[in-house]
Design an enzyme around this catalytic site. Structure first.
Site, PDB file in Angstrom:
ATOM      1  N   MET A  30      73.520 113.239 -15.352  1.00  0.00           N
ATOM      2  CA  MET A  30      73.807 114.056 -15.790  1.00  0.00           C
ATOM      3  C   MET A  30      75.864 114.171 -16.762  1.00  0.00           C
ATOM      4  O   MET A  30      76.635 114.489 -17.023  1.00  0.00           O
ATOM      5  CB  MET A  30      74.313 115.783 -14.787  1.00  0.00           C
ATOM      6  N   HIS A  34      81.851 108.590 -12.972  1.00  0.00           N
ATOM      7  CA  HIS A  34      82.990 108.043 -12.194  1.00  0.00           C
ATOM      8  C   HIS A  34      82.513 107.031 -11.073  1.00  0.00           C
ATOM      9  O   HIS A  34      81.406 106.514 -11.557  1.00  0.00           O
ATOM     10  CB  HIS A  34      82.910 109.147 -10.774  1.00  0.00           C
ATOM     11  N   HIS A  37      78.558 107.175  -9.888  1.00  0.00           N
ATOM     12  CA  HIS A  37      77.573 106.030 -10.709  1.00  0.00           C
ATOM     13  C   HIS A  37      78.032 104.753 -10.665  1.00  0.00           C
ATOM     14  O   HIS A  37      76.835 104.592 -10.740  1.00  0.00           O
ATOM     15  CB  HIS A  37      78.111 107.757 -12.381  1.00  0.00           C
ATOM     16  N   GLN A  61      68.402 123.018 -13.494  1.00  0.00           N
ATOM     17  CA  GLN A  61      68.690 123.699 -12.249  1.00  0.00           C
ATOM     18  C   GLN A  61      70.226 124.079 -11.618  1.00  0.00           C
ATOM     19  O   GLN A  61      70.415 123.783 -10.804  1.00  0.00           O
ATOM     20  CB  GLN A  61      68.744 121.827 -11.613  1.00  0.00           C
ATOM     21  N   GLY A 149      72.307 108.540  -5.261  1.00  0.00           N
ATOM     22  CA  GLY A 149      72.899 108.957  -4.409  1.00  0.00           C
ATOM     23  C   GLY A 149      72.461 109.841  -3.117  1.00  0.00           C
ATOM     24  O   GLY A 149      72.110 110.671  -3.407  1.00  0.00           O
ATOM     25  N   GLU A 150      73.162 108.908  -2.212  1.00  0.00           N
ATOM     26  CA  GLU A 150      73.155 109.774  -1.161  1.00  0.00           C
ATOM     27  C   GLU A 150      73.819 111.278  -0.995  1.00  0.00           C
ATOM     28  O   GLU A 150      73.558 111.533   0.652  1.00  0.00           O
ATOM     29  CB  GLU A 150      73.165 108.878   0.350  1.00  0.00           C
ATOM     30  N   LYS A 151      75.156 111.817  -1.466  1.00  0.00           N
ATOM     31  CA  LYS A 151      75.648 112.593  -1.724  1.00  0.00           C
ATOM     32  C   LYS A 151      74.427 113.253  -1.824  1.00  0.00           C
ATOM     33  O   LYS A 151      74.687 114.750  -0.661  1.00  0.00           O
ATOM     34  CB  LYS A 151      76.431 112.650  -2.487  1.00  0.00           C
ATOM     35  N   SER A 187      81.783 113.137  -7.048  1.00  0.00           N
ATOM     36  CA  SER A 187      81.602 114.196  -7.402  1.00  0.00           C
ATOM     37  C   SER A 187      81.955 114.603  -8.702  1.00  0.00           C
ATOM     38  O   SER A 187      83.512 114.578  -8.968  1.00  0.00           O
ATOM     39  CB  SER A 187      81.195 116.182  -6.989  1.00  0.00           C
ATOM     40  N   SER A 188      81.191 114.907 -10.391  1.00  0.00           N
ATOM     41  CA  SER A 188      81.894 115.084 -11.396  1.00  0.00           C
ATOM     42  C   SER A 188      82.572 116.468 -11.354  1.00  0.00           C
ATOM     43  O   SER A 188      83.670 116.867 -11.674  1.00  0.00           O
ATOM     44  CB  SER A 188      80.626 115.722 -12.366  1.00  0.00           C
TER      45      SER A 188
END
Length: 282
Positions: A30, A34, A37, A61, A149-151, A187-188
């Site tokens: 999205m 960072h 990504h 979402q 990503g697993e986050k 995270s963004s």
């Protein structure tokens, strides 16, 4: 670096790659990129002949319209960042109309109950929005391998279920969480934290690591209550949920079983910014 916004144009390029039997890697994002990504993109570059990165803030979402409005949009900066890795990356930055063709609504999915756990309880309809956009992106990009990503571990499991249920010919690859030096999951949204919140936010991962140690000798219920107590005395961070879940069903557990694998999941508010994280427990 080639940047596409048109569906027909990108389809022609992908069909040409397919005709040459080139493998395609895909990293859906999205934007507001960072290092987390970039780690996904680097993995895709290692394993594929061509790599596409999509930059699309998906409106369906978001439960909170204010969050959607505030979500950072930094396409030019994102492109410059990608160019530091490779100028051969292809970027797909479509408009909402290109993806949704004038009907910005979610498809309804059945993810075998995964969508009702954790994030699903606190963000109704969120995973319908995720499923809708990822399915459409997969249909356009036609990748061999897609990297997540697993986050967003619950999202990763749901996308794997989406691919299985709809027989989408793509290999979904989960990549480990990328963290700041202080442990905060990248995270963004981190860019919106105040200085005080930035100083306090690493407390989330610190608490997860301690919870993991306790999980070796204590019950899941004991660990959950301990975590809740830690956040009661924190004046900056507000706990939304802490859950220990089976990694396959994502259901919260009451008792541990020897042959099961578990993760701890957490959602925390720093002001109006929502931060999520998780950790493997065994």
């Amino acid at each position: 670096m080639e940047v596409f916004s048109d569906k027909e144009q990108i389809t022609r390029v992908i069909d040409a790659f397919k005709a040459q039997q080139l493998t395609i890697g895909f990293v859906p994002t999205m934007g507001a990129l960072h290092d987390g990504h970039l780690a996904l993109v680097e993995k895709a570059l290692e394993n594929n002949d061509k790599v596409f990165v999509s930059v699309f803030v998906n409106p369906t979402q978001f439960n909170n319209l204010d969050d959607l409005k505030k979500y950072p949009r930094t396409l030019e900066k994102d492109i410059m960042l990608l160019e530091t890795i490779s100028k051969d990356i292809l970027v797909f930055a479509p408009s909402v109309d290109v993806i949704y063709e004038g009907k910005t609504v979610s498809q309804n999915f059945n993810f075998d109950g995964l969508e009702h756990e954790m994030e699903g309880k606190f963000r109704p309809g969120h995973f319908n929005g995720v499923g809708t956009v990822v399915k459409r992106l997969f249909e356009i990009v036609k990748a061999d391998n897609a990297y997540f990503g697993e986050k967003d571990f619950q999202q990763l499991q749901i996308i794997k279920k989406l691919v299985k249920n709809y027989s989408i010919p793509v290999n979904v690859i989960g990549c480990e969480i990328h963290r700041e030096k202080n442990g905060l999951a990248m995270s963004s949204r981190n860019t919106r934290l105040t200085e005080i919140e930035k100083l306090e936010a690493p407390f989330i991962y610190k608490t997860l690591k301690t919870a993991k140690k306790f999980f070796g000798t204590k019950s899941a219920d004991w660990v959950s209550k301990w975590v809740e107590k830690q956040f009661e005395s924190n004046e900056v961070l507000k706990l939304e949920y802490f859950i220990i879940a089976d990694i396959d069903s994502l259901k919260q557990i009451k008792k541990k079983s020897k042959n099961k694998k578990y993760r701890a999941f957490i959602a925390v508010y720093a002001g109006d910014i929502r931060l999520i994280d998780n950790i493997a427990l065994n």
